[in-house]
Design a protein around this motif. Structure first.
Motif, mmCIF file in Angstrom:
data_model
loop_
_atom_site.group_PDB
_atom_site.id
_atom_site.type_symbol
_atom_site.label_atom_id
_atom_site.label_comp_id
_atom_site.label_asym_id
_atom_site.label_seq_id
_atom_site.Cartn_x
_atom_site.Cartn_y
_atom_site.Cartn_z
ATOM 1 N N PHE A 101 87.739 90.663 -0.748
ATOM 2 C CA PHE A 101 88.381 89.395 -0.679
ATOM 3 C C PHE A 101 89.504 89.364 -1.993
ATOM 4 O O PHE A 101 90.597 88.922 -2.049
ATOM 5 C CB PHE A 101 87.629 88.192 -0.699
ATOM 6 C CG PHE A 101 87.172 87.893 0.679
ATOM 7 C CD1 PHE A 101 87.965 87.375 1.708
ATOM 8 C CD2 PHE A 101 85.775 88.131 1.113
ATOM 9 C CE1 PHE A 101 87.493 87.118 3.131
ATOM 10 C CE2 PHE A 101 85.353 88.173 2.378
ATOM 11 C CZ PHE A 101 86.273 87.493 3.622
ATOM 12 N N GLY B 2 92.197 91.884 -1.524
ATOM 13 C CA GLY B 2 93.009 91.542 -0.473
ATOM 14 C C GLY B 2 94.031 90.425 -0.705
ATOM 15 O O GLY B 2 95.163 90.153 -0.560
ATOM 16 N N ALA B 3 93.440 89.376 -1.472
ATOM 17 C CA ALA B 3 94.131 88.262 -2.040
ATOM 18 C C ALA B 3 95.484 88.918 -2.976
ATOM 19 O O ALA B 3 96.518 88.360 -2.829
ATOM 20 C CB ALA B 3 93.377 87.274 -2.633
ATOM 21 N N PHE C 293 92.903 80.535 -3.488
ATOM 22 C CA PHE C 293 91.572 80.119 -3.473
ATOM 23 C C PHE C 293 90.464 81.174 -3.084
ATOM 24 O O PHE C 293 89.584 81.497 -3.706
ATOM 25 C CB PHE C 293 91.275 79.116 -2.275
ATOM 26 C CG PHE C 293 90.093 78.311 -2.052
ATOM 27 C CD1 PHE C 293 89.580 77.405 -2.963
ATOM 28 C CD2 PHE C 293 89.492 78.301 -1.300
ATOM 29 C CE1 PHE C 293 88.745 76.922 -3.177
ATOM 30 C CE2 PHE C 293 88.103 77.824 -1.010
ATOM 31 C CZ PHE C 293 87.731 76.758 -1.972
ATOM 32 N N PRO C 294 90.868 82.144 -2.184
ATOM 33 C CA PRO C 294 90.106 83.409 -2.055
ATOM 34 C C PRO C 294 89.972 84.279 -3.258
ATOM 35 O O PRO C 294 88.588 84.685 -3.307
ATOM 36 C CB PRO C 294 90.689 84.114 -0.832
ATOM 37 C CG PRO C 294 91.789 83.371 -0.029
ATOM 38 C CD PRO C 294 92.229 82.299 -1.193
ATOM 39 N N LEU D 204 89.793 83.156 -6.273
ATOM 40 C CA LEU D 204 88.864 82.493 -7.251
ATOM 41 C C LEU D 204 87.581 82.578 -6.780
ATOM 42 O O LEU D 204 86.456 83.067 -7.476
ATOM 43 C CB LEU D 204 89.178 80.931 -7.226
ATOM 44 C CG LEU D 204 90.252 80.325 -8.072
ATOM 45 C CD1 LEU D 204 90.583 78.995 -7.950
ATOM 46 C CD2 LEU D 204 89.876 80.607 -9.650
ATOM 47 N N VAL D 205 87.179 82.137 -5.335
ATOM 48 C CA VAL D 205 86.051 82.388 -4.727
ATOM 49 C C VAL D 205 85.446 83.655 -4.705
ATOM 50 O O VAL D 205 84.020 84.030 -5.096
ATOM 51 C CB VAL D 205 85.900 81.630 -3.227
ATOM 52 C CG1 VAL D 205 84.213 81.647 -2.847
ATOM 53 C CG2 VAL D 205 86.291 80.191 -3.488
ATOM 54 N N GLY D 206 86.337 84.804 -4.307
ATOM 55 C CA GLY D 206 85.862 86.406 -4.519
ATOM 56 C C GLY D 206 85.653 86.594 -5.686
ATOM 57 O O GLY D 206 84.503 87.297 -5.797
ATOM 58 N N LEU E 105 82.165 85.312 -6.378
ATOM 59 C CA LEU E 105 81.108 86.144 -5.723
ATOM 60 C C LEU E 105 80.762 87.325 -6.562
ATOM 61 O O LEU E 105 79.558 87.647 -6.434
ATOM 62 C CB LEU E 105 81.684 86.143 -4.312
ATOM 63 C CG LEU E 105 80.725 87.169 -3.491
ATOM 64 C CD1 LEU E 105 79.330 86.712 -3.200
ATOM 65 C CD2 LEU E 105 81.252 87.366 -2.112
#
Lengths: 146, 503
Positions: free
Chosen positions: A20, A23-24, A41-42, A44-46, A49
């Motif tokens: 992610f 990809g982002a 957002f992806p 940050l969250v990726g 993770l």
């Protein structure tokens, strides 16, 4: 090798996080802090993770959490059941596909006799017809050609 | 006066023939699922999601909620007769319920369970009626930063109640949030992470994820042990407790209900924690605490009143804030969103018939459950003895037909299988899939509020800490994370271990 197997879980998580993040970064607009783009957002969250996966990896190296024992026959039975449904639905309709799925899944259960498997397959097909076709009125092709 | 008007609106909604029928169907299926160890209420609600598409939203919610709280009643039957909890929260009931059954008092234990469950549930409904409108009114003051922070709190809470540790729970939450970003971004119209598959443009379907993670993978775990047939204690003796037992049960039921109502409203705790804490607390305050674990009726009454009260009050944060306290609640939220209803503080004012209809349906549902669990108890005892190999192939078919019925798409069926395999692998490596589903449901809303909060603050990320409400919520989330290393968790874990050993 045995010590490495428990690490597969956190490594898989790290791979998912990286998928992610990359990809982002490569395919999506990140925008600005004020107007965040679809990639922000992806990213940050990726990133979070990935960080958690690294922490999990360290935790696991200190105190390995042994993985469960896989049951290939159970997996095969379920995959066979779903595949039978997906294969027979366009060919023969939902009800024959239902019966085939019950037979395929039931085949891997030890001690489940053929006679009872066939009876269950017929019973479940009848129940599906009663609930989904007759009761809820869903426009299925119940039996192709009928 | 307002309350009376609202309740009469609820009565008018819940008392229609259709809603009553689906309420009964829900609690019946819930009891059935609860009775059978192996398939939980979560898998049952997931399997019924496609059916709910064909129903009006209030009817769908009444039925799904019925499955959820009905399973709490059913879960105790296997606990008492077989010493195998049908639901995790019923494991505490084993402690005194099974010894009662061994003493030939299974009937009394089941009767006390049904009455305590009803008492706890009605207590929870009263709390819900009094608290929900106030909480929703308060939540109207929330701005995007507070919404984002309350979601962070909900997700942290969901991830720490996890037997394999907070870090693994948080990883699953993140994975769920990321999965929720797949598809078209609503703000820019750009597609994200679809890999060129047109089928993924609208995102991954909640039904596909839920059925795969909880239906398919659950069957993979349990399928080969399906030939087990259980032979436990029989249903012998009178069902009625003595007058002294009635009196002795009253205060424990009240205390259990109060503890349950409190824990039900907290995101991430739910019925299991409620019944454990209720039992532990009662053991300390009750004069007969020393007899707990040997077949004391109070030891059955407390966990059952607590978990049923918690099952009802769990709807408070779900419906008033849009924050699911548990995975099953996340599915309820998903069901509402599928019907185009946004859960949150405006739900009660914009859809009063749905909220109050659901509240009143709880009362009807609990009356149905009392009938199902006392005069019809023999039916469930017989069902317990049916070999489980009939169950799992049926579940697989119901999942396939349910997914296929949504849009006649076999791609969805294959996707469900894929998520089932992912769920199975995750379980093998000790990752519990429940937090992932909560992250998946909340992820898109969370992203929306995050982006909106950043826009309103002109790109200043400190907005989440400078707004007092948001800072408080984030502070509680941090405290919760810190609390995972404090002794109460090991105390709770040792309690669970003791129950498992007994089971």
């Amino acid at each position: 090798m045995r010590r490495l197997i428990p690490q597969i879980g956190p490594v898989l998580m790290l791979a998912a996080g990286l998928f992610f993040v990359l990809g982002a970064l490569t395919a999506l607009d990140l925008g600005s802090f004020r107007r965040m783009g679809p990639g922000a957002f992806p990213l940050l969250v990726g990133g979070l993770l990935c960080l958690l996966a690294l922490i999990g990896l360290v935790q696991n190296l200190r105190q390995p959490l042994a993985p469960g024992r896989p049951d290939p026959m159970a997996v095969l039975g379920v995959v066979g059941g779903v595949a039978a449904f997906a294969f027979f639905t366009p060919l023969a309709g939902v009800l024959p596909a239902t019966a085939m799925a019950v037979l395929a899944t039931g085949a891997v259960i030890p001690g489940f006799r053929w006679r009872y498997r066939i009876l269950l397959a017929l019973g479940v097909a009848l129940a599906v017809w009663l609930i989904f076709v007759l009761g809820l009125g869903i426009p299925f092709i119940a039996i192709r050609g009928l | 006066m307002d309350l009376l008007a609202n309740l009469s609106l609820g009565l008018a909604t819940a008392a229609t023939a259709q809603n009553l029928m689906y309420c009964f169907v829900g609690v019946f299926l819930g009891t059935f699922i609860g009775v059978l160890p192996g398939v939980g209420p979560l898998a049952a609600v997931a399997m019924l999601l496609p059916v709910s598409f064909y129903l009006p939203p209030e009817t769908a919610l009444v039925m799904l909620a019925g499955v959820y709280y009905g399973a709490e009643y059913g879960g105790s039957i296997a606990s008492i007769l077989l010493n195998i909890p049908g639901t995790p929260s019923a494991s505490v009931t084993c402690l005194d319920g099974y010894p009662m059954a061994q003493q030939g008092r299974a009937g009394v234990a089941l009767f006390a369970t049904a009455m305590a469950s009803m008492f706890g549930a009605l207590f929870g409904v009263v709390v819900m009626v009094l608290l929900s409108p106030k909480l929703a009114e308060f939540a109207l003051l929330f701005q995007p930063a507070e919404y984002f922070s309350v979601m962070v709190l909900g997700l942290v809470a969901a991830s720490i109640v996890n037997s394999t540790g907070a870090v693994r729970g948080l990883m699953m939450v993140c994975l769920g949030i990321l999965l929720g970003t797949v598809g078209v971004d609503v703000n820019s119209g750009e597609t994200r992470f679809t890999g060129g598959f047109q089928e993924l443009r609208d995102g991954v379907s909640l039904v596909v994820v839920a059925m795969g993670l909880f239906g398919i993978s659950e069957v993979m775990v349990s399928l080969r042990g399906a030939t087990k047939s259980y032979a436990g204690a029989g249903l012998t003796g009178s069902m009625l407790p003595t007058a002294r037992e009635w009196l002795r049960s009253l205060m424990p039921a009240l205390r259990g209900s109060a503890v349950g109502s409190f824990f039900g409203t907290l995101p991430g705790t739910g019925q299991t924690v409620a019944s454990f804490v209720g039992y532990a607390l009662e053991k300390r305050v009750n004069k007969r605490g020393a007899s707990f674990g040997t077949g004391a009726i109070e030891g059955v009454v407390v966990p059952e009143s607590a978990n049923n009260a918690a099952a009802q009050t769990a709807f408070i944060p779900t419906l008033t804030l849009g924050i699911p306290g548990s995975t099953t609640m996340a599915l309820m939220l998903g069901a509402l969103m599928i019907h185009g209803i946004t859960p949150g503080p405006r739900l009660i004012s914009e859809h009063p018939e749905l909220f109050w209809g659901l509240v009143v349906s709880f009362v009807f549902g609990n009356i149905f459950l009392l009938i199902l669990n006392i005069p019809l108890i023999g039916l469930w005892v017989r069902i317990l003895r049916v070999p489980h190999h009939y169950l799992y192939p049926t579940v697989i078919v119901l999942i396939c037909v349910g997914v296929f019925s949504i849009s006649n798409s076999l791609t969805d069926v294959w996707m469900t299988l894929l998520f089932g395999l992912i769920g199975y692998v995750l379980r093998l490596f000790r990752f519990e899939p429940a937090p992932m589903l909560i992250g998946f449901v909340l992820g898109p809303m969370m992203e929306e509020f995050f982006r909106r909060a950043m826009l309103l603050s002109r790109g200043d990320p400190s907005v989440f800490l400078t707004r007092p409400g948001s800072a408080l919520l984030l502070g509680v989330a941090v405290l919760l994370l810190a609390a995972t290393v404090l002794p109460w968790r090991s105390w709770l874990a040792s309690g669970r271990l003791a129950v498992r050993r007994r089971a």
